[in-house]
Design a protein around this motif. Structure first.
Motif, PDB file in Angstrom:
ATOM      1  N   PRO A 154      43.724  38.415  44.721  1.00 56.17           N
ATOM      2  CA  PRO A 154      42.303  39.220  44.266  1.00 56.17           C
ATOM      3  C   PRO A 154      41.630  39.922  45.256  1.00 56.17           C
ATOM      4  O   PRO A 154      41.134  39.568  46.294  1.00 56.17           O
ATOM      5  CB  PRO A 154      41.396  37.956  43.778  1.00 56.17           C
ATOM      6  CG  PRO A 154      42.295  36.915  43.433  1.00 56.17           C
ATOM      7  CD  PRO A 154      43.397  37.025  44.441  1.00 56.17           C
ATOM      8  N   GLU A 160      39.865  35.572  39.906  1.00 54.18           N
ATOM      9  CA  GLU A 160      40.945  36.133  38.962  1.00 54.18           C
ATOM     10  C   GLU A 160      40.475  36.530  37.604  1.00 54.18           C
ATOM     11  O   GLU A 160      40.862  37.627  37.036  1.00 54.18           O
ATOM     12  CB  GLU A 160      41.797  34.899  39.032  1.00 54.18           C
ATOM     13  CG  GLU A 160      42.826  34.685  40.164  1.00 54.18           C
ATOM     14  CD  GLU A 160      43.905  33.746  39.898  1.00 54.18           C
ATOM     15  OE1 GLU A 160      43.964  33.257  38.890  1.00 54.18           O
ATOM     16  OE2 GLU A 160      44.229  33.150  41.021  1.00 54.18           O
ATOM     17  N   VAL A 163      38.942  39.775  38.230  1.00 58.47           N
ATOM     18  CA  VAL A 163      39.921  40.919  38.040  1.00 58.47           C
ATOM     19  C   VAL A 163      40.639  41.251  36.634  1.00 58.47           C
ATOM     20  O   VAL A 163      40.816  42.498  36.280  1.00 58.47           O
ATOM     21  CB  VAL A 163      41.180  40.316  39.041  1.00 58.47           C
ATOM     22  CG1 VAL A 163      42.392  41.196  38.887  1.00 58.47           C
ATOM     23  CG2 VAL A 163      40.829  40.329  40.505  1.00 58.47           C
ATOM     24  N   ASP A 164      40.618  40.243  35.959  1.00 54.81           N
ATOM     25  CA  ASP A 164      41.108  40.414  34.546  1.00 54.81           C
ATOM     26  C   ASP A 164      40.003  41.304  33.791  1.00 54.81           C
ATOM     27  O   ASP A 164      40.556  42.361  33.186  1.00 54.81           O
ATOM     28  CB  ASP A 164      41.119  39.107  33.799  1.00 54.81           C
ATOM     29  CG  ASP A 164      42.417  38.150  34.354  1.00 54.81           C
ATOM     30  OD1 ASP A 164      43.175  38.732  35.106  1.00 54.81           O
ATOM     31  OD2 ASP A 164      42.220  36.897  34.036  1.00 54.81           O
ATOM     32  N   ARG A 167      40.018  44.891  35.004  1.00 55.51           N
ATOM     33  CA  ARG A 167      41.228  45.599  34.343  1.00 55.51           C
ATOM     34  C   ARG A 167      41.040  46.176  33.121  1.00 55.51           C
ATOM     35  O   ARG A 167      41.390  47.258  32.850  1.00 55.51           O
ATOM     36  CB  ARG A 167      42.485  44.651  34.625  1.00 55.51           C
ATOM     37  CG  ARG A 167      43.828  45.601  34.206  1.00 55.51           C
ATOM     38  CD  ARG A 167      44.982  44.303  34.153  1.00 55.51           C
ATOM     39  NE  ARG A 167      45.341  44.185  35.677  1.00 55.51           N
ATOM     40  CZ  ARG A 167      45.353  42.841  36.150  1.00 55.51           C
ATOM     41  NH1 ARG A 167      44.781  42.273  35.257  1.00 55.51           N
ATOM     42  NH2 ARG A 167      45.471  42.537  37.209  1.00 55.51           N
ATOM     43  N   ALA A 212      40.296  50.490  40.436  1.00 51.09           N
ATOM     44  CA  ALA A 212      41.476  49.915  39.869  1.00 51.09           C
ATOM     45  C   ALA A 212      42.767  50.380  40.210  1.00 51.09           C
ATOM     46  O   ALA A 212      43.625  49.886  40.315  1.00 51.09           O
ATOM     47  CB  ALA A 212      41.321  49.539  38.346  1.00 51.09           C
ATOM     48  N   ARG A 215      43.949  50.063  43.681  1.00 44.35           N
ATOM     49  CA  ARG A 215      44.255  48.723  44.216  1.00 44.35           C
ATOM     50  C   ARG A 215      45.625  48.445  43.375  1.00 44.35           C
ATOM     51  O   ARG A 215      45.913  47.083  43.354  1.00 44.35           O
ATOM     52  CB  ARG A 215      43.151  47.755  43.950  1.00 44.35           C
ATOM     53  CG  ARG A 215      41.969  47.967  44.787  1.00 44.35           C
ATOM     54  CD  ARG A 215      42.229  47.825  46.357  1.00 44.35           C
ATOM     55  NE  ARG A 215      41.095  47.735  47.062  1.00 44.35           N
ATOM     56  CZ  ARG A 215      40.233  48.823  47.366  1.00 44.35           C
ATOM     57  NH1 ARG A 215      40.678  50.164  46.652  1.00 44.35           N
ATOM     58  NH2 ARG A 215      39.429  48.720  48.159  1.00 44.35           N
ATOM     59  N   LEU A 217      45.737  47.722  39.941  1.00 43.50           N
ATOM     60  CA  LEU A 217      45.264  46.993  39.156  1.00 43.50           C
ATOM     61  C   LEU A 217      45.801  47.408  37.709  1.00 43.50           C
ATOM     62  O   LEU A 217      45.884  46.783  36.736  1.00 43.50           O
ATOM     63  CB  LEU A 217      43.917  46.591  38.952  1.00 43.50           C
ATOM     64  CG  LEU A 217      43.476  45.847  40.202  1.00 43.50           C
ATOM     65  CD1 LEU A 217      41.759  45.632  40.153  1.00 43.50           C
ATOM     66  CD2 LEU A 217      44.124  44.588  40.455  1.00 43.50           C
ATOM     67  N   ILE A 218      45.663  48.882  37.461  1.00 49.27           N
ATOM     68  CA  ILE A 218      46.126  49.705  36.531  1.00 49.27           C
ATOM     69  C   ILE A 218      47.402  50.652  36.988  1.00 49.27           C
ATOM     70  O   ILE A 218      47.123  51.301  38.068  1.00 49.27           O
ATOM     71  CB  ILE A 218      44.973  50.004  35.549  1.00 49.27           C
ATOM     72  CG1 ILE A 218      44.184  51.107  36.157  1.00 49.27           C
ATOM     73  CG2 ILE A 218      44.456  49.085  35.101  1.00 49.27           C
ATOM     74  CD1 ILE A 218      43.220  51.734  35.481  1.00 49.27           C
TER      75      ILE A 218
END
Length: 222
Positions: A154, A160, A163-164, A167, A212, A215, A217-218
């Protein structure tokens, strides 16, 4: 038209290597010239026996199922799908087959993922011997880079769960929608969002989306 890049081999004749101690190998690389060079290198070892060659993932898997070699020498970039994603399936189909991955990729993330999937890396003869013995091998230079870079986790002290939430925020979901997907109350989602913004020093959704994306993340496609 027959595919001339694929060369499955039959059972060795009386003059071929027949020792029960020989290491049976399959070569999988989409470049015929590369396979030829690898074949010459491996054939120079008296206890190595190349039983088949493949130029794509599908044939590599088929030959492994048919020959059950001790070692599969697998190029990371092959036609017919991701070699990396194929490794777990190959190991499930032939549990006694070890895998040596050949790659020009120098990013530690690729090496970590290959090792987690159950593969070794470069310096071919040494890697094959270690793989045949059930051990792992990693190119020393790449190993040093992996050791110097922390494993992915993370980012920026986010949990975590944060992060969810981040996102889903970046994907445009409302707090209520995020709560439904993550089985959280709207108030809990709001609390997570506040903590995320504080930790990252960001205040707008546009800034969170940009973060995001940067990084990974998407994806840019959503």
């Amino acid at each position: 038209m027959a595919n001339q890049d694929i060369a499955p081999l039959g059972e060795p004749d009386g003059e071929a290597k027949t020792s029960t101690d020989s290491v049976r190998l399959i070569l999988a690389d989409d470049h015929a010239v590369v396979r030829s060079g690898l074949r010459m290198l491996l054939d120079s070892e008296s206890d190595f026996e190349v039983v088949a060659e493949a130029s794509n993932i599908e044939d590599a898997r088929r030959y492994v199922r048919g020959h059950h070699p001790k070692v599969l020498v697998l190029d990371l970039n092959m036609p017919g799908g991701s070699s990396l994603q194929a490794i777990p399936a190959i190991r499930e189909e032939s549990p006694d087959t070890e895998i040596v991955v050949l790659t020009m990729q120098q990013e530690p993330a690729f090496a970590r993922e290959a090792l987690r999937a159950g593969a070794a890396d470069d310096e071919l003869v040494q890697a094959v011997r270690l793989a045949a013995a059930g051990e792992s091998y990693l190119n020393p230079k790449l190993g040093a880079r992996i050791a110097s870079e922390p494993p992915p986790g993370p980012p920026d002290d986010l949990s975590e769960r944060e992060v969810d939430v981040l996102r889903l925020i970046a994907l445009g979901h409302t707090n209520a929608e995020i709560g439904e997907q993550l089985y959280l109350s709207v108030r809990t989602v709001e609390t997570h969002r506040s903590h995320i913004q504080q930790k990252l020093g960001l205040s707008t959704r546009a800034e969170l989306v940009s973060y995001a994306l940067e990084r990974g993340l998407i994806s840019a496609g959503g």
